[in-house]
Design a protein around this motif. Structure first.
Motif, short mmCIF file in Angstrom:
data_model
loop_
_atom_site.label_atom_id
_atom_site.label_comp_id
_atom_site.label_asym_id
_atom_site.label_seq_id
_atom_site.Cartn_x
_atom_site.Cartn_y
_atom_site.Cartn_z
N GLN A 152 -9.31 12.25 9.30
CA GLN A 152 -8.91 13.60 9.66
C GLN A 152 -9.40 14.59 8.61
OE1 GLN A 152 -6.35 11.07 9.74
NE2 GLN A 152 -6.82 10.85 11.93
N TYR A 210 -8.33 18.53 7.22
CA TYR A 210 -7.31 19.57 7.20
C TYR A 210 -7.84 20.77 6.42
CZ TYR A 210 -3.86 15.87 8.31
OH TYR A 210 -3.15 14.85 8.88
N GLN A 242 -6.09 23.97 4.20
CA GLN A 242 -4.86 24.52 3.65
C GLN A 242 -5.14 25.88 3.08
OE1 GLN A 242 -3.08 22.23 0.48
NE2 GLN A 242 -1.11 23.25 0.70
N GLY A 261 -0.55 29.23 -0.05
CA GLY A 261 0.84 29.46 0.31
C GLY A 261 1.29 28.81 1.59
N GLU A 262 0.44 27.99 2.19
CA GLU A 262 0.80 27.33 3.44
C GLU A 262 0.55 25.83 3.35
OE1 GLU A 262 2.26 30.67 5.03
OE2 GLU A 262 2.25 28.70 6.02
N GLY A 263 1.04 25.11 4.35
CA GLY A 263 0.78 23.68 4.40
C GLY A 263 -0.56 23.39 5.04
N PRO A 264 -1.07 22.18 4.84
CA PRO A 264 -2.33 21.80 5.47
C PRO A 264 -2.22 21.85 7.00
CG PRO A 264 -1.73 20.24 3.76
CD PRO A 264 -0.55 21.11 3.97
N LEU A 319 -4.12 20.52 10.49
CA LEU A 319 -5.09 19.57 11.02
C LEU A 319 -6.19 20.29 11.77
CD1 LEU A 319 -5.84 16.57 11.59
CD2 LEU A 319 -4.51 16.78 13.70
N THR A 324 -9.86 15.11 14.22
CA THR A 324 -9.85 13.67 13.97
C THR A 324 -11.17 13.10 14.50
OG1 THR A 324 -7.45 13.46 14.16
CG2 THR A 324 -8.75 11.47 14.53
N LEU A 342 -8.38 25.32 0.97
CA LEU A 342 -8.58 23.96 0.45
C LEU A 342 -8.83 23.04 1.64
CD1 LEU A 342 -8.37 21.93 -1.95
CD2 LEU A 342 -5.94 21.73 -1.40
N LEU A 402 -9.27 19.28 3.02
CA LEU A 402 -8.86 17.93 2.69
C LEU A 402 -9.28 16.96 3.78
CD1 LEU A 402 -5.21 18.83 1.68
CD2 LEU A 402 -6.91 17.98 0.09
N MET A 420 -6.27 6.48 6.88
CA MET A 420 -5.36 5.38 6.61
C MET A 420 -6.10 4.33 5.79
SD MET A 420 -2.20 4.58 7.32
CE MET A 420 -1.84 5.49 8.82
N TYR A 425 -1.39 6.29 4.34
CA TYR A 425 -2.21 7.44 4.68
C TYR A 425 -2.54 8.16 3.39
CZ TYR A 425 -3.73 11.38 7.60
OH TYR A 425 -4.45 12.35 8.24
N PHE A 432 -4.93 11.10 1.12
CA PHE A 432 -5.67 12.35 1.17
C PHE A 432 -6.78 12.33 0.12
CE2 PHE A 432 -3.39 15.07 4.07
CZ PHE A 432 -2.19 14.40 4.22
N ARG A 464 -12.09 23.11 -2.79
CA ARG A 464 -11.53 24.46 -2.74
C ARG A 464 -12.67 25.44 -2.47
NH1 ARG A 464 -6.42 25.75 -3.91
NH2 ARG A 464 -6.08 23.71 -4.88
N ARG A 488 12.05 28.63 1.30
CA ARG A 488 10.62 28.75 0.96
C ARG A 488 10.42 28.75 -0.55
NH1 ARG A 488 5.73 28.50 2.80
NH2 ARG A 488 5.06 30.65 2.89
N PHE A 544 6.09 19.63 0.56
CA PHE A 544 5.74 19.76 1.97
C PHE A 544 6.38 18.64 2.77
CE2 PHE A 544 2.83 23.20 1.95
CZ PHE A 544 2.17 23.16 0.73
N GLN A 590 -0.06 7.32 12.14
CA GLN A 590 -1.42 6.87 11.86
C GLN A 590 -2.33 7.96 11.35
OE1 GLN A 590 -2.59 3.56 12.23
NE2 GLN A 590 -0.39 3.25 12.27
N TYR A 643 -1.16 14.61 10.82
CA TYR A 643 0.18 15.09 10.56
C TYR A 643 0.27 16.59 10.78
CZ TYR A 643 0.90 10.68 7.98
OH TYR A 643 1.00 9.36 7.61
N PHE A 690 2.24 19.75 9.20
CA PHE A 690 2.94 20.10 7.97
C PHE A 690 3.76 21.37 8.13
CE2 PHE A 690 1.42 17.37 4.54
CZ PHE A 690 0.35 16.73 5.13
N GLY A 691 4.85 21.45 7.37
CA GLY A 691 5.58 22.69 7.24
C GLY A 691 4.88 23.62 6.26
N SER A 692 5.47 24.78 6.06
CA SER A 692 4.86 25.78 5.19
C SER A 692 5.15 25.56 3.71
CB SER A 692 5.34 27.18 5.58
OG SER A 692 4.89 27.49 6.89
#
Lengths: 111, 112
Positions: free
Chosen positions: A33, A35, A37, A40-43, A45, A48, A86, A88, A92, A99, A101, A106, B9, B90, B98, B101, B103-105
């Protein structure tokens, strides 16, 4: 030892340029996969890839899975400031079933 | 709203205090995860859960406790916060575990 090595680690380019990011390993993966990011946020997706040699496109982003399923690349055409973030790769680990990363690239795109 | 929500947050806490980070997902995904992200270390798995009442340790579990009494919630508790636990946390969820995913913030935690 990092199972998924990404290169380059940092990249700063001008808007409109093309770039390629690499994700390399010595292990064979059943899928991989990518991703992105943003600060200030999550990755999030992006894609795949599953089949060796597979190419997937997401607007200006082109993802390729290596023929041997050990590596992958992400090519961005005509980068825009909104591509900043970023990147990523993740997969697996076939040995541990964990899993993992990659080390991350960056990217900063300057207007 | 559909998705995965983390709260708070931002959090500043003192060394030795207990603090709980919340994670809620609306998809009924079986798998949920907690990661911490630090410069130079990338994303490291703290704990994960394959279903309600099933949890397991990840790469860096020491000092953390999790529970999962309901499928949609997966709180992470720092029993006695230390400065080394200053990080961005996170939460993520997945149907299969598998890969791929969501993800949250994130929660930015500072321990002073």
């Amino acid at each position: 030892t990092q199972l998924l090595e990404q290169s380059p680690q940092f990249l700063s380019i001008q808007e409109g340029e093309n770039l390629t990011v690499y994700c390399n390993s010595s292990s064979v993966f059943s899928s991989l996969q990518w991703y992105r990011q943003e600060p200030g946020e999550g990755p999030v997706l992006l894609v795949t890839v599953v089949t060796g040699g597979e190419v997937k496109k997401l607007k200006r982003l082109t993802f390729q899975f290596g023929d041997a399923r050990k590596d992958s690349s992400l090519h961005i055409t005509a980068a825009q400031p909104g591509d900043t973030g970023l990147y990523l790769c993740a997969a697996m680990d076939p040995g541990t079933y964990k899993y993992i990363f990659g080390t991350g690239t960056r990217l900063k795109v300057l207007a | 709203d559909a998705g995965i929500t983390q709260s708070p947050r931002y959090k500043i806490t003192e060394t030795g205090r207990q603090v709980t980070l919340m994670c809620h997902q609306t998809w009924s995904h079986s798998y949920m995860f907690w990661y911490r992200q630090d410069l130079g270390h990338g994303l490291r798995l703290i704990y994960y859960s394959a279903a309600a009442d099933i949890t397991d340790k990840g790469e860096v579990p020491d000092g953390y406790v999790v529970s999962r009494s309901k499928t949609e919630n997966f709180p992470l508790t720092l029993e006695s916060a230390t400065r080394s636990q200053t990080s961005v946390y996170f939460c993520a969820s997945s149907e299969s575990g598998q890969g791929g995913y969501t993800f949250g913030s994130g929660t930015r935690l500072t321990v002073v």
